[in-house]
Design a protein around this motif. Sequence first.
Motif, PDB file in Angstrom:
ATOM      1  N   PRO A 148       0.817  -1.211   0.000  1.00  0.00           N
ATOM      2  CA  PRO A 148       0.000   0.000   0.000  1.00  0.00           C
ATOM      3  C   PRO A 148       0.850   1.259   0.000  1.00  0.00           C
ATOM      4  N   ASN A 149       0.248   2.356  -0.350  1.00  0.00           N
ATOM      5  CA  ASN A 149       0.893   3.668  -0.353  1.00  0.00           C
ATOM      6  C   ASN A 149       1.396   4.003   1.050  1.00  0.00           C
ATOM      7  N   ASN A 150       2.669   4.441   1.170  1.00  0.00           N
ATOM      8  CA  ASN A 150       3.180   4.853   2.480  1.00  0.00           C
ATOM      9  C   ASN A 150       3.982   6.145   2.416  1.00  0.00           C
ATOM     10  N   ALA A 151       3.874   6.880   1.298  1.00  0.00           N
ATOM     11  CA  ALA A 151       4.573   8.158   1.156  1.00  0.00           C
ATOM     12  C   ALA A 151       3.783   9.031   0.190  1.00  0.00           C
ATOM     13  N   GLY A 152       3.987  10.347   0.286  1.00  0.00           N
ATOM     14  CA  GLY A 152       3.218  11.252  -0.555  1.00  0.00           C
ATOM     15  C   GLY A 152       1.792  11.368  -0.053  1.00  0.00           C
ATOM     16  N   VAL A 153       0.915  11.962  -0.850  1.00  0.00           N
ATOM     17  CA  VAL A 153      -0.479  12.082  -0.446  1.00  0.00           C
ATOM     18  C   VAL A 153      -1.138  10.704  -0.486  1.00  0.00           C
ATOM     19  N   PRO A 154      -2.235  10.487   0.233  1.00  0.00           N
ATOM     20  CA  PRO A 154      -2.892   9.182   0.215  1.00  0.00           C
ATOM     21  C   PRO A 154      -3.288   8.757  -1.200  1.00  0.00           C
ATOM     22  N   ALA A 155      -3.292   7.455  -1.431  1.00  0.00           N
ATOM     23  CA  ALA A 155      -3.588   6.923  -2.763  1.00  0.00           C
ATOM     24  C   ALA A 155      -4.930   7.394  -3.316  1.00  0.00           C
ATOM     25  N   PRO A 156      -6.017   7.462  -2.518  1.00  0.00           N
ATOM     26  CA  PRO A 156      -7.289   7.907  -3.093  1.00  0.00           C
ATOM     27  C   PRO A 156      -7.257   9.334  -3.623  1.00  0.00           C
ATOM     28  N   VAL A 157      -6.420  10.179  -3.025  1.00  0.00           N
ATOM     29  CA  VAL A 157      -6.285  11.556  -3.519  1.00  0.00           C
ATOM     30  C   VAL A 157      -5.658  11.537  -4.909  1.00  0.00           C
ATOM     31  N   GLY A 158      -4.586  10.751  -5.066  1.00  0.00           N
ATOM     32  CA  GLY A 158      -3.959  10.620  -6.380  1.00  0.00           C
ATOM     33  C   GLY A 158      -4.891   9.999  -7.390  1.00  0.00           C
ATOM     34  N   ALA A 183       5.681  -3.875   5.240  1.00  0.00           N
ATOM     35  CA  ALA A 183       5.283  -3.143   4.032  1.00  0.00           C
ATOM     36  C   ALA A 183       4.196  -3.852   3.234  1.00  0.00           C
ATOM     37  N   SER A 184       3.679  -4.980   3.725  1.00  0.00           N
ATOM     38  CA  SER A 184       2.690  -5.732   2.951  1.00  0.00           C
ATOM     39  C   SER A 184       1.409  -5.921   3.757  1.00  0.00           C
ATOM     40  N   ILE A 185       0.319  -6.157   3.044  1.00  0.00           N
ATOM     41  CA  ILE A 185      -0.968  -6.452   3.666  1.00  0.00           C
ATOM     42  C   ILE A 185      -1.561  -7.666   2.963  1.00  0.00           C
ATOM     43  N   PRO A 186      -2.345  -8.481   3.662  1.00  0.00           N
ATOM     44  CA  PRO A 186      -2.846  -9.723   3.060  1.00  0.00           C
ATOM     45  C   PRO A 186      -3.924  -9.513   2.014  1.00  0.00           C
ATOM     46  N   CYS A 195      -8.986   1.628  -3.246  1.00  0.00           N
ATOM     47  CA  CYS A 195      -8.198   2.831  -2.997  1.00  0.00           C
ATOM     48  C   CYS A 195      -7.344   3.290  -4.176  1.00  0.00           C
ATOM     49  N   VAL A 196      -7.160   2.462  -5.192  1.00  0.00           N
ATOM     50  CA  VAL A 196      -6.193   2.791  -6.255  1.00  0.00           C
ATOM     51  C   VAL A 196      -6.838   2.890  -7.630  1.00  0.00           C
ATOM     52  N   ILE A 197      -7.496   1.843  -8.091  1.00  0.00           N
ATOM     53  CA  ILE A 197      -7.981   1.853  -9.475  1.00  0.00           C
ATOM     54  C   ILE A 197      -9.224   2.726  -9.609  1.00  0.00           C
ATOM     55  N   GLY A 198      -9.476   3.192 -10.821  1.00  0.00           N
ATOM     56  CA  GLY A 198     -10.646   4.023 -11.052  1.00  0.00           C
ATOM     57  C   GLY A 198     -10.754   4.448 -12.502  1.00  0.00           C
ATOM     58  N   GLY A 199     -11.907   4.990 -12.853  1.00  0.00           N
ATOM     59  CA  GLY A 199     -12.155   5.407 -14.220  1.00  0.00           C
ATOM     60  C   GLY A 199     -13.024   4.409 -14.954  1.00  0.00           C
ATOM     61  N   CYS A 251      -8.195   3.037   3.600  1.00  0.00           N
ATOM     62  CA  CYS A 251      -7.222   3.356   2.549  1.00  0.00           C
ATOM     63  C   CYS A 251      -5.956   4.004   3.087  1.00  0.00           C
ATOM     64  N   PHE A 252      -5.883   4.205   4.406  1.00  0.00           N
ATOM     65  CA  PHE A 252      -4.693   4.803   5.011  1.00  0.00           C
ATOM     66  C   PHE A 252      -3.831   3.753   5.706  1.00  0.00           C
ATOM     67  N   ILE A 253      -4.074   2.478   5.419  1.00  0.00           N
ATOM     68  CA  ILE A 253      -3.358   1.409   6.098  1.00  0.00           C
ATOM     69  C   ILE A 253      -1.847   1.500   5.884  1.00  0.00           C
ATOM     70  N   GLY A 254      -1.416   1.859   4.697  1.00  0.00           N
ATOM     71  CA  GLY A 254       0.017   1.961   4.426  1.00  0.00           C
ATOM     72  C   GLY A 254       0.671   3.072   5.220  1.00  0.00           C
ATOM     73  N   GLU A 255       0.021   4.218   5.276  1.00  0.00           N
ATOM     74  CA  GLU A 255       0.554   5.338   6.045  1.00  0.00           C
ATOM     75  C   GLU A 255       0.596   5.001   7.532  1.00  0.00           C
ATOM     76  N   GLU A 256      -0.425   4.300   8.013  1.00  0.00           N
ATOM     77  CA  GLU A 256      -0.457   3.918   9.424  1.00  0.00           C
ATOM     78  C   GLU A 256       0.653   2.929   9.750  1.00  0.00           C
ATOM     79  N   MET A 257       0.899   1.993   8.858  1.00  0.00           N
ATOM     80  CA  MET A 257       1.978   1.035   9.050  1.00  0.00           C
ATOM     81  C   MET A 257       3.337   1.736   9.084  1.00  0.00           C
TER      82      MET A 257
END
Length: 264
Positions: A148-158, A183-186, A195-199, A251-257
């Motif tokens: 998951p995202n752990n740097a920069g703005v949260p993934a849903p914002v991007g 750095a991983s989640i199950p 939290c990532v894909i869209g469109g 969607c903030f699991i990476g930042e929390e980790m």
Amino acid sequence: MKPLWALLVSFCLLGGTTSAEQYTVDLELVIAVDVSYSMEIDEQHLQRQGYVDAFLRPEIAKALQRGPLGRIAVTYIEWGGSAVQIVPWTLIDGRTAAAQFSDLLRRQPIRRISFTSISNALAFARKLFQTSPFRGSRRVIDVSGDGPNNAGVPAPVGRNTTVAQRIVIDGLPIMLKTTPDSASIPDLDVYYRECVIGGDGAFLLKVTNVSQFAETILRKLVIEISGLEVSGTPQRQTGPVRVQYPRPYNCFIGEEMQERSIGK
């Protein structure tokens, strides 16, 4: 005379511009590959080889023929906390051009980049679309990653910023870890879906075994190039979606980790 695709690549490499600024294609595709330190070096080699081999397969040329113009533009980036363009925008209009792209990618060194910022990778890809010498009827970012995202703005914002520009984000979650680490989640596939894909028509395919790399990468590229929906492919809905979990996904699991890791 050089083939048109070769001239276009030359100008991209030199930073020049030509009438290619208005050159239309069926698809502009950014392949965004995770090279963070959570990816084992052998996994990185398998991932790279998967893309190198895919562009040599006849299925790619067949997928090209499904488009009204029969040509696409592709660029390849690698990302961690930041992103680097590895192969410039390249016109692919058949097997010869696809093989040239494959060879150029094969000759690039393997690199590693600290941290995992999906949002920074998406921002980098958006800039590449802005400077692309091509104009595609579809624009897609193909994001692969193992955490998951752990740097920069949260993934849903991007994601939301990217989708607002009518760019589709597809996902390739890499789920090879048998034991959890920092750095991983199950449920990375759920994270990518929520939290990532869209469109319009966004989808994901996951890799859970190293033996799946090559065929999954090829299948994903064929879907993206052809623009076809494939039965059984998890799709990202563009309208309201009923959450299937007792509570909204975190969607903030990476930042929390990352925060917990720093605090230790």
